[in-house]
Design an enzyme around this catalytic site. Structure first.
Site, mmCIF file in Angstrom:
data_model
loop_
_atom_site.group_PDB
_atom_site.id
_atom_site.type_symbol
_atom_site.label_atom_id
_atom_site.label_comp_id
_atom_site.label_asym_id
_atom_site.label_seq_id
_atom_site.Cartn_x
_atom_site.Cartn_y
_atom_site.Cartn_z
ATOM 1 C CB SER A 1 -0.889 -0.014 1.245
ATOM 2 O OG SER A 1 -1.577 1.210 1.368
ATOM 3 C CB THR B 1 -10.459 5.519 -15.369
ATOM 4 O OG1 THR B 1 -11.459 5.303 -16.363
ATOM 5 C CG2 THR B 1 -9.433 6.521 -15.870
ATOM 6 C CB CYS C 1 -8.703 -0.779 12.376
ATOM 7 S SG CYS C 1 -7.574 -0.636 11.006
HETATM 8 C C1 LIG Z 1 -2.429 -0.461 6.590
HETATM 9 C C2 LIG Z 1 -2.449 -1.929 6.411
HETATM 10 C C3 LIG Z 1 -3.367 -2.541 5.535
HETATM 11 C C4 LIG Z 1 -4.426 -1.755 4.810
HETATM 12 O O1 LIG Z 1 -3.909 -0.948 3.788
HETATM 13 P P1 LIG Z 1 -4.822 0.250 3.225
HETATM 14 O O2 LIG Z 1 -4.060 0.762 2.055
HETATM 15 O O3 LIG Z 1 -4.931 1.249 4.320
HETATM 16 O O4 LIG Z 1 -6.126 -0.348 2.837
HETATM 17 C C5 LIG Z 1 -3.308 -3.907 5.394
HETATM 18 N N1 LIG Z 1 -2.406 -4.651 6.056
HETATM 19 C C6 LIG Z 1 -1.510 -4.108 6.896
HETATM 20 C C7 LIG Z 1 -0.512 -4.977 7.572
HETATM 21 C C8 LIG Z 1 -1.513 -2.729 7.111
HETATM 22 O O5 LIG Z 1 -0.629 -2.203 7.945
#
Ligand SMILES: *Cc1c(COP(=O)(O)O)cnc(C)c1O
Length: 395
Positions: free
Chosen positions: A200, A238, A326
């Protein structure tokens, strides 16, 4: 001292200035849809593919095996759900761990309600899975092993290479959620026998809302978003051009200065850990002492409420977290700390500090000094602590 000391890089990071300036033209001057034929727009297709190469290089992947997504959660959902769907004839058993991010954990819970069997591997007191447990969980119906590369709360790094070897031996697909590890520590999907990997952008100084799933050539899983032909028809829509360009640049920067950053962050992290453990009583370090991300420190302070700790750190201009972004906001103790066997009251006093390359030794020292004061103040208001001190005096 700056107004703000940001020690929550596992939650998200700032976009680097160099990343930002690469992105900006794609919002206006270069706004074309990469699917259009004329050069003004089709140049964007090439820019996307250059970013694909940068993103792939960092993990020794082939660029054609990178599929851009709208973040880490989407990549995790895609990997797990579509592997189960594709291999339904072969089996319906998935192996994961008790300490996954909720993007994997809740996807598995969802699949369980659809009749999929899931084994959640336990972890030891350091948050490590056992390879023996993994091997004995495998059946001839197992189709997927999904184990995170490094944990977002405690920073523990799993024995990924060993897991890859076992998955290959049993001909099972191996997916790893590498969102916390990508761009932070070296990853080689080929040497580590990783079949699928999620990452990410916003966790390594790229923008939010962009990520990717690496799917090794030959692994036939279905599309996650049906629609146009983008991302070889596997993830229609897109493209998020500025996001992709930004993540590509962030990957390049991460690659350039990885060694230097690991060294700097490890030094700061170790200073933080050593000082907290030696200067504050009744505290434990959560996660493996050495097999952990260079930027992660996670403590549990006995006789302290994590939420109060966070509020008081905030009043001193320090951004920290009690677990994952979260879980904070809820009073449920972290599933990761619970899986490591920590009693609820100790889980409640936990604090995660995650560093970034802009943090300084002065910031760390200031934070430790604040922590010492805050912990002392909070404990002085805790009846449990008073009790314990009184009892000790009597002996
Ligand atoms: C932040 C995180 C995610 C989620 O990524 P997003 O781009 O925020 O949806 C998934 N797995 C781990 C281990 C993370 O730290």
């Amino acid at each position: 001292m700056k107004d703000l000391i940001y020690l929550d890089h596992a939650a998200t990071t700032a976009v680097s200035p160099a990343v930002m300036s690469e992105m900006i033209p794609y919002f206006n001057e270069k706004f074309g849809n990469p699917s259009s034929i004329y050069e003004f727009a089709s140049n964007n297709k090439e820019a996307i593919n250059r970013a694909r190469i940068s993103v792939a290089d960092l993990i020794n992947a082939n660029p054609e095996d990178i599929y851009f997504t709208a973040g880490g959660s989407e990549a995790d959902n895609w990997a797990v759900k579509e592997t189960v769907r594709a291999l339904r004839k072969k089996g319906n058993h998935v192996i994961t761990t008790q300490i996954e991010h909720h993007a994997v954990l809740n996807t598995c819970k969802f699949l369980e309600r659809e009749g999929v069997e899931v084994t959640y591997l336990p972890v030891d007191e350091n948050g490590m899975i056992s390879i023996a447990d993994l091997e004995s969980a495998i059946t001839d119906r197992t189709i997927l092993i999904s184990v995170m590369f490094a944990n977002n709360e405690i920073g523990t790094i799993q024995p990924v290479k060993e897991i890859g070897k076992i998955a290959e031996k049993h001909n099972i697909i191996f997916h790893t959620d590498a969102v916390q590890a990508y761009g932070q520590i070296p990853i080689d999907v080929k040497a580590m026998k990783i079949d699928m990997l999620s990452a990410s952008g916003h966790k390594f100084n790229g923008p939010k809302g962009i990520g990717f799933l690496y799917i090794k050539e030959g692994i036939e899983i279905g599309s996650f978003i049906h629609g146009g032909h983008q991302e070889k028809g596997k993830r229609a829509g897109t493209e998020n051009v500025p996001g992709i360009i930004g993540m590509g640049k962030a990957a390049e920067l991460a690659m350039e200065n990885m060694e230097e950053r690991i060294k700097k962050e490890t030094e700061l992290r170790d200073r933080l850990i050593d000082r907290v453990l030696s200067e504050i009583p009744y505290v434990r370090l959560n996660g493996h002492r050495f097999k952990r991300l260079p930027n992660n420190a996670n403590f549990s302070f006995q006789f302290v409420e994590g939420e109060s700790l966070l509020i008081m750190l905030d009043m001193n201009g320090i951004c920290a977290s009690s677990g994952s972004a979260c879980t904070s906001g809820s009073l449920d103790p972290s599933h990761v700390l619970k899986a490591m066997g920590l009693p609820d009251d100790i889980c409640h006093g936990s604090l995660r500090l995650t560093l970034g390359e802009e943090n300084t030794k002065e910031e760390i020292d200031y934070t430790i000094d604040c922590l010492k004061d805050i912990v002392e103040k909070l404990r002085s208001m805790s009846p449990l602590y008073e009790d314990m001190i009184l009892k000790r005096k009597q002996v």
